[in-house]
Design a protein around this motif. Sequence first.
Motif, PDB file in Angstrom:
ATOM      1  N   MET A 164      15.415  24.001 -36.838  1.00 35.56           N
ATOM      2  CA  MET A 164      16.411  25.042 -36.989  1.00 35.56           C
ATOM      3  C   MET A 164      16.587  25.742 -35.636  1.00 35.56           C
ATOM      4  N   LYS A 165      17.822  25.884 -35.231  1.00 36.50           N
ATOM      5  CA  LYS A 165      18.124  26.577 -33.978  1.00 36.50           C
ATOM      6  C   LYS A 165      18.823  27.889 -34.286  1.00 36.50           C
ATOM      7  N   LYS A 166      18.765  28.780 -33.306  1.00 35.04           N
ATOM      8  CA  LYS A 166      19.413  30.080 -33.443  1.00 35.04           C
ATOM      9  C   LYS A 166      20.123  30.364 -32.125  1.00 35.04           C
ATOM     10  N   THR A 167      21.383  30.796 -32.198  1.00 33.25           N
ATOM     11  CA  THR A 167      22.144  31.137 -31.006  1.00 33.25           C
ATOM     12  C   THR A 167      22.554  32.601 -31.075  1.00 33.25           C
ATOM     13  N   ILE A 168      22.351  33.295 -29.980  1.00 31.66           N
ATOM     14  CA  ILE A 168      22.766  34.697 -29.861  1.00 31.66           C
ATOM     15  C   ILE A 168      23.776  34.785 -28.725  1.00 31.66           C
ATOM     16  N   HIS A 169      24.843  35.528 -28.967  1.00 31.09           N
ATOM     17  CA  HIS A 169      25.846  35.791 -27.934  1.00 31.09           C
ATOM     18  C   HIS A 169      25.770  37.268 -27.585  1.00 31.09           C
ATOM     19  N   LYS A 170      25.467  37.547 -26.336  1.00 33.34           N
ATOM     20  CA  LYS A 170      25.328  38.934 -25.892  1.00 33.34           C
ATOM     21  C   LYS A 170      25.620  39.006 -24.403  1.00 33.34           C
ATOM     22  N   LEU A 171      26.350  40.050 -24.002  1.00 35.45           N
ATOM     23  CA  LEU A 171      26.695  40.250 -22.601  1.00 35.45           C
ATOM     24  C   LEU A 171      25.743  41.253 -21.968  1.00 35.45           C
ATOM     25  N   PHE A 172      25.183  40.878 -20.832  1.00 33.28           N
ATOM     26  CA  PHE A 172      24.378  41.781 -20.013  1.00 33.28           C
ATOM     27  C   PHE A 172      24.983  41.799 -18.620  1.00 33.28           C
ATOM     28  N   TRP A 173      25.088  42.957 -18.023  1.00 31.61           N
ATOM     29  CA  TRP A 173      25.513  43.067 -16.633  1.00 31.61           C
ATOM     30  C   TRP A 173      24.300  42.811 -15.744  1.00 31.61           C
ATOM     31  N   ALA A 174      24.527  42.502 -14.482  1.00 30.82           N
ATOM     32  CA  ALA A 174      23.438  42.147 -13.557  1.00 30.82           C
ATOM     33  C   ALA A 174      22.362  43.220 -13.508  1.00 30.82           C
ATOM     34  N   TRP A 175      22.759  44.479 -13.527  1.00 29.62           N
ATOM     35  CA  TRP A 175      21.781  45.570 -13.435  1.00 29.62           C
ATOM     36  C   TRP A 175      21.024  45.787 -14.745  1.00 29.62           C
ATOM     37  N   GLN A 176      21.377  45.052 -15.792  1.00 32.46           N
ATOM     38  CA  GLN A 176      20.696  45.174 -17.079  1.00 32.46           C
ATOM     39  C   GLN A 176      19.682  44.046 -17.310  1.00 32.46           C
ATOM     40  N   PHE A 177      19.225  43.432 -16.236  1.00 29.32           N
ATOM     41  CA  PHE A 177      18.335  42.280 -16.386  1.00 29.32           C
ATOM     42  C   PHE A 177      17.036  42.639 -17.110  1.00 29.32           C
ATOM     43  N   GLU A 178      16.568  43.885 -16.961  1.00 30.37           N
ATOM     44  CA  GLU A 178      15.346  44.275 -17.672  1.00 30.37           C
ATOM     45  C   GLU A 178      15.594  44.348 -19.181  1.00 30.37           C
ATOM     46  N   GLU A 179      16.793  44.768 -19.579  1.00 30.92           N
ATOM     47  CA  GLU A 179      17.155  44.779 -20.990  1.00 30.92           C
ATOM     48  C   GLU A 179      17.264  43.345 -21.523  1.00 30.92           C
ATOM     49  N   GLU A 180      17.775  42.454 -20.687  1.00 28.46           N
ATOM     50  CA  GLU A 180      17.877  41.052 -21.068  1.00 28.46           C
ATOM     51  C   GLU A 180      16.477  40.455 -21.260  1.00 28.46           C
ATOM     52  N   GLU A 181      15.563  40.748 -20.342  1.00 32.05           N
ATOM     53  CA  GLU A 181      14.175  40.302 -20.489  1.00 32.05           C
ATOM     54  C   GLU A 181      13.571  40.862 -21.774  1.00 32.05           C
ATOM     55  N   LYS A 182      13.871  42.128 -22.049  1.00 32.96           N
ATOM     56  CA  LYS A 182      13.338  42.776 -23.257  1.00 32.96           C
ATOM     57  C   LYS A 182      13.814  42.035 -24.510  1.00 32.96           C
ATOM     58  N   LEU A 183      15.106  41.670 -24.554  1.00 33.77           N
ATOM     59  CA  LEU A 183      15.632  40.913 -25.695  1.00 33.77           C
ATOM     60  C   LEU A 183      14.884  39.597 -25.857  1.00 33.77           C
ATOM     61  N   LEU A 184      14.696  38.865 -24.754  1.00 37.35           N
ATOM     62  CA  LEU A 184      14.012  37.569 -24.822  1.00 37.35           C
ATOM     63  C   LEU A 184      12.571  37.727 -25.287  1.00 37.35           C
ATOM     64  N   ASN A 185      11.903  38.765 -24.812  1.00 39.82           N
ATOM     65  CA  ASN A 185      10.516  39.005 -25.220  1.00 39.82           C
ATOM     66  C   ASN A 185      10.432  39.461 -26.672  1.00 39.82           C
ATOM     67  N   GLU A 186      11.419  40.222 -27.131  1.00 43.32           N
ATOM     68  CA  GLU A 186      11.454  40.611 -28.549  1.00 43.32           C
ATOM     69  C   GLU A 186      11.682  39.389 -29.439  1.00 43.32           C
ATOM     70  N   MET A 187      12.560  38.486 -28.989  1.00 47.34           N
ATOM     71  CA  MET A 187      12.788  37.258 -29.757  1.00 47.34           C
ATOM     72  C   MET A 187      11.508  36.437 -29.845  1.00 47.34           C
ATOM     73  N   SER A 188      10.733  36.401 -28.762  1.00 51.89           N
ATOM     74  CA  SER A 188       9.453  35.694 -28.779  1.00 51.89           C
ATOM     75  C   SER A 188       8.507  36.321 -29.798  1.00 51.89           C
ATOM     76  N   LEU A 189       8.474  37.643 -29.833  1.00 48.45           N
ATOM     77  CA  LEU A 189       7.618  38.326 -30.799  1.00 48.45           C
ATOM     78  C   LEU A 189       8.018  38.020 -32.241  1.00 48.45           C
TER      79      LEU A 189
END
Length: 115
Positions: free
Chosen positions: A1-26
Amino acid sequence: MKKTIHKLFWAWQFEEEEKLLNEMSLEGWVLTDVGFCRYEFEPCEKGEYQYKLEYLANSPRDKHSIKYISFIEETGAEYVGSYLKWVYFRKKVTDGECFDIYSDKTSKIKYFERI
């Protein structure tokens, strides 16, 4: 089973993007592919991976970037993919240490200036 998320992050929001990826891992999802506003995941053990993003000075296909990506992989991190000059790395949490690409202030400042 795969899951796809569509979300826009601006370059200066890279820490928020990392946070999303780490939350998905959790939640038990491992990042398998990345593109413009697109993140693809597959199931994994909850909290198995930790993610870091890196903005390269050159294209990921540039010889210097390829050498740098190989260097990061030698530390035990995995290269997941890239979008433009952004590259995505993951590292298993069981490796013990907190996954951090920049360990000193000077290199981290240079990184922020590049962004």
